[in-house]
Design a protein around this motif. Structure first.
Motif, PDB file in Angstrom:
ATOM      1  N   LYS A   1       0.859  -1.185   0.000  1.00  0.00           N
ATOM      2  CA  LYS A   1       0.000   0.000   0.000  1.00  0.00           C
ATOM      3  C   LYS A   1       0.892   1.230   0.000  1.00  0.00           C
ATOM      4  CE  LYS A   1      -4.241  -1.446  -0.047  1.00  0.00           C
ATOM      5  NZ  LYS A   1      -5.141  -1.075  -1.140  1.00  0.00           N
ATOM      6  N   ILE A   2       1.191   1.707  -1.194  1.00  0.00           N
ATOM      7  CA  ILE A   2       2.030   2.888  -1.340  1.00  0.00           C
ATOM      8  C   ILE A   2       1.196   4.132  -1.032  1.00  0.00           C
ATOM      9  CG2 ILE A   2       3.477   4.197  -2.938  1.00  0.00           C
ATOM     10  CD1 ILE A   2       4.588   1.451  -2.449  1.00  0.00           C
ATOM     11  N   ASN A   3       1.752   5.045  -0.254  1.00  0.00           N
ATOM     12  CA  ASN A   3       1.056   6.306   0.035  1.00  0.00           C
ATOM     13  C   ASN A   3       2.075   7.441   0.074  1.00  0.00           C
ATOM     14  OD1 ASN A   3       2.161   6.468   2.764  1.00  0.00           O
ATOM     15  ND2 ASN A   3       0.739   4.803   3.245  1.00  0.00           N
ATOM     16  N   LYS A   4       1.610   8.634   0.382  1.00  0.00           N
ATOM     17  CA  LYS A   4       2.484   9.805   0.331  1.00  0.00           C
ATOM     18  C   LYS A   4       3.613   9.737   1.351  1.00  0.00           C
ATOM     19  CE  LYS A   4      -0.496  12.589   3.326  1.00  0.00           C
ATOM     20  NZ  LYS A   4      -1.310  13.822   3.398  1.00  0.00           N
ATOM     21  N   ASN A   5       3.483   8.910   2.382  1.00  0.00           N
ATOM     22  CA  ASN A   5       4.536   8.793   3.393  1.00  0.00           C
ATOM     23  C   ASN A   5       5.791   8.105   2.866  1.00  0.00           C
ATOM     24  OD1 ASN A   5       2.885  10.021   5.330  1.00  0.00           O
ATOM     25  ND2 ASN A   5       1.934   8.069   5.854  1.00  0.00           N
ATOM     26  N   TYR A   6       5.711   7.488   1.682  1.00  0.00           N
ATOM     27  CA  TYR A   6       6.859   6.823   1.093  1.00  0.00           C
ATOM     28  C   TYR A   6       7.789   7.807   0.384  1.00  0.00           C
ATOM     29  CZ  TYR A   6       5.204   2.065   1.872  1.00  0.00           C
ATOM     30  OH  TYR A   6       4.822   0.879   2.446  1.00  0.00           O
ATOM     31  N   PHE A   7       7.351   9.067   0.255  1.00  0.00           N
ATOM     32  CA  PHE A   7       8.081  10.010  -0.580  1.00  0.00           C
ATOM     33  C   PHE A   7       8.467  11.262   0.205  1.00  0.00           C
ATOM     34  CE2 PHE A   7       5.140   7.565  -3.162  1.00  0.00           C
ATOM     35  CZ  PHE A   7       5.992   7.023  -4.121  1.00  0.00           C
TER      36      PHE A   7
ATOM     37  N   ASP B   1       9.287  15.492   0.327  1.00  0.00           N
ATOM     38  CA  ASP B   1       8.515  16.653  -0.133  1.00  0.00           C
ATOM     39  C   ASP B   1       8.813  17.032  -1.579  1.00  0.00           C
ATOM     40  OD1 ASP B   1       7.291  16.815   2.304  1.00  0.00           O
ATOM     41  OD2 ASP B   1       8.672  18.327   3.097  1.00  0.00           O
ATOM     42  N   ASP B   2      10.025  16.649  -2.061  1.00  0.00           N
ATOM     43  CA  ASP B   2      10.362  16.978  -3.444  1.00  0.00           C
ATOM     44  C   ASP B   2      10.085  15.813  -4.399  1.00  0.00           C
ATOM     45  OD1 ASP B   2      12.349  15.312  -2.562  1.00  0.00           O
ATOM     46  OD2 ASP B   2      14.013  16.619  -3.129  1.00  0.00           O
ATOM     47  N   GLY B   3       9.286  14.851  -3.952  1.00  0.00           N
ATOM     48  CA  GLY B   3       8.823  13.798  -4.844  1.00  0.00           C
ATOM     49  C   GLY B   3       9.787  12.658  -5.065  1.00  0.00           C
ATOM     50  N   ASN B   4      10.751  12.464  -4.188  1.00  0.00           N
ATOM     51  CA  ASN B   4      11.678  11.339  -4.309  1.00  0.00           C
ATOM     52  C   ASN B   4      11.313  10.235  -3.311  1.00  0.00           C
ATOM     53  OD1 ASN B   4      13.472  12.355  -6.355  1.00  0.00           O
ATOM     54  ND2 ASN B   4      14.197  13.822  -4.823  1.00  0.00           N
TER      55      ASN B   4
ATOM     56  N   LEU C   1       1.920   8.648  -9.131  1.00  0.00           N
ATOM     57  CA  LEU C   1       1.733   9.910  -9.837  1.00  0.00           C
ATOM     58  C   LEU C   1       1.680  11.085  -8.867  1.00  0.00           C
ATOM     59  CD1 LEU C   1       1.178  11.215 -12.645  1.00  0.00           C
ATOM     60  CD2 LEU C   1      -1.248  10.946 -12.148  1.00  0.00           C
ATOM     61  N   PHE C   2       2.373  12.166  -9.243  1.00  0.00           N
ATOM     62  CA  PHE C   2       2.394  13.397  -8.459  1.00  0.00           C
ATOM     63  C   PHE C   2       1.977  14.551  -9.351  1.00  0.00           C
ATOM     64  CE2 PHE C   2       5.408  10.579  -6.559  1.00  0.00           C
ATOM     65  CZ  PHE C   2       5.300  10.791  -5.197  1.00  0.00           C
ATOM     66  N   GLN C   3       1.315  15.522  -8.748  1.00  0.00           N
ATOM     67  CA  GLN C   3       1.097  16.803  -9.419  1.00  0.00           C
ATOM     68  C   GLN C   3       2.032  17.809  -8.769  1.00  0.00           C
ATOM     69  OE1 GLN C   3      -2.842  18.410  -9.260  1.00  0.00           O
ATOM     70  NE2 GLN C   3      -2.361  20.089 -10.628  1.00  0.00           N
ATOM     71  N   ILE C   4       2.770  18.536  -9.589  1.00  0.00           N
ATOM     72  CA  ILE C   4       3.717  19.523  -9.072  1.00  0.00           C
ATOM     73  C   ILE C   4       3.032  20.876  -9.080  1.00  0.00           C
ATOM     74  CG2 ILE C   4       6.024  20.501  -9.317  1.00  0.00           C
ATOM     75  CD1 ILE C   4       6.684  18.002 -11.013  1.00  0.00           C
ATOM     76  N   GLU C   5       2.827  21.422  -7.894  1.00  0.00           N
ATOM     77  CA  GLU C   5       2.109  22.676  -7.759  1.00  0.00           C
ATOM     78  C   GLU C   5       3.041  23.862  -7.975  1.00  0.00           C
ATOM     79  OE1 GLU C   5       0.299  22.290  -3.933  1.00  0.00           O
ATOM     80  OE2 GLU C   5      -1.179  20.833  -4.638  1.00  0.00           O
TER      81      GLU C   5
ATOM     82  N   ASN D   1       4.210  26.215  -6.141  1.00  0.00           N
ATOM     83  CA  ASN D   1       5.270  26.452  -5.162  1.00  0.00           C
ATOM     84  C   ASN D   1       6.267  25.297  -5.118  1.00  0.00           C
ATOM     85  OD1 ASN D   1       3.669  24.525  -4.022  1.00  0.00           O
ATOM     86  ND2 ASN D   1       3.309  25.606  -2.103  1.00  0.00           N
ATOM     87  N   ASN D   2       6.280  24.483  -6.198  1.00  0.00           N
ATOM     88  CA  ASN D   2       7.170  23.327  -6.334  1.00  0.00           C
ATOM     89  C   ASN D   2       6.915  22.261  -5.275  1.00  0.00           C
ATOM     90  OD1 ASN D   2       8.994  22.197  -8.096  1.00  0.00           O
ATOM     91  ND2 ASN D   2      10.744  22.682  -6.790  1.00  0.00           N
ATOM     92  N   LYS D   3       5.694  22.231  -4.761  1.00  0.00           N
ATOM     93  CA  LYS D   3       5.300  21.197  -3.820  1.00  0.00           C
ATOM     94  C   LYS D   3       4.744  20.008  -4.607  1.00  0.00           C
ATOM     95  CE  LYS D   3       2.148  20.170  -0.041  1.00  0.00           C
ATOM     96  NZ  LYS D   3       1.004  20.653   0.768  1.00  0.00           N
ATOM     97  N   TYR D   4       5.183  18.817  -4.238  1.00  0.00           N
ATOM     98  CA  TYR D   4       4.733  17.603  -4.907  1.00  0.00           C
ATOM     99  C   TYR D   4       3.499  17.060  -4.209  1.00  0.00           C
ATOM    100  CZ  TYR D   4       8.788  17.183  -7.940  1.00  0.00           C
ATOM    101  OH  TYR D   4       9.721  17.396  -8.914  1.00  0.00           O
ATOM    102  N   ASN D   5       2.392  17.048  -4.928  1.00  0.00           N
ATOM    103  CA  ASN D   5       1.125  16.556  -4.382  1.00  0.00           C
ATOM    104  C   ASN D   5       0.915  15.120  -4.844  1.00  0.00           C
ATOM    105  OD1 ASN D   5      -1.449  16.374  -3.281  1.00  0.00           O
ATOM    106  ND2 ASN D   5      -2.421  17.300  -5.073  1.00  0.00           N
TER     107      ASN D   5
END
Length: 194
Positions: free
Chosen positions: A27-33, A35-38, A76-80, A82-86
């Motif tokens: 179960k991959i979620n945002k906690n695996y990444f 703030d800069d999407g790595n 998949l990420f959306q880059i906002e 302010n260069n924040k990876y959503n």
């Protein structure tokens, strides 16, 4: 021919998950990444990044392809601005051979993403996602292409002729969000009415 494809699909559906430790995707979620999407540098994650793909249109996206054993994850990420990876979500596909499964192609055009994933040497899955006006990603289409050898159609050669059959899924637009989409979900959407 229809019977062969139906039998193949039935076997494929029932044997989708093997009985070993890799029978379910992580179960991959945002906690695996970060703030800069790595991908975070943590051995306990049991996944590693294969490559990153950047999309550009009215909005910017980045897809990170991850892998652990036989599972491939397309995050998949959306880059906002302010260069924040959503973080938006992850598609998990299982392949049955370690040398297969890498994405063949990812296309982004007019707010539609299409991912091609090789499951086996004769089976490819295609899923298309739409970036909607409500700023969310929805599953738009699901299909697979099966190449079957037709041993009855040999004509003065030692090789069997192959036939290609496409199976389209039954997807209700704007109903299924792009969040932890698995191969099991995609296979259930595929229509067996050939």
């Amino acid at each position: 021919m229809k019977k062969i494809i139906l039998i193949f699909l039935a076997i494929f559906s029932f044997n989708l998950y093997s009985q070993n430790i890799d029978d379910k995707p992580m179960k991959i979620n945002k906690n695996y990444f970060t703030d800069d999407g790595n991908l975070k540098n943590n051995r306990n994650l049991s996944v590693y990044a294969i490559r990153k793909i950047r999309f550009t249109d009215k909005s910017s996206y980045e897809m990170i392809i991850l892998k652990n054993n036989y599972w491939y994850y397309y995050s998949l990420f959306q880059i906002e601005q302010n260069n924040k990876y959503n973080y938006i979500g992850t598609i998990a596909f299982k392949s049955f051979n370690q040398t297969e499964g890498l994405v063949g192609n990812i296309v982004y055009k007019d707010n539609f993403f299409t991912v091609e994933h090789t499951v086996m040497s004769n089976l490819k899955m295609y899923i298309t996602f739409k970036y909607n006006d409500d700023k969310k990603i929805y599953l738009d289409k699901a299909s697979m292409i099966v190449e079957l050898a037709d041993n009855n159609s040999r004509v003065n050669t030692n090789e069997a002729k192959t036939t290609t059959k496409q199976v389209n899924g039954n997807v209700v637009p704007n109903k299924i969000l792009y969040e932890d989409v698995t191969m099991d979900m995609i296979s259930k959407l595929l229509s067996l009415d050939l």
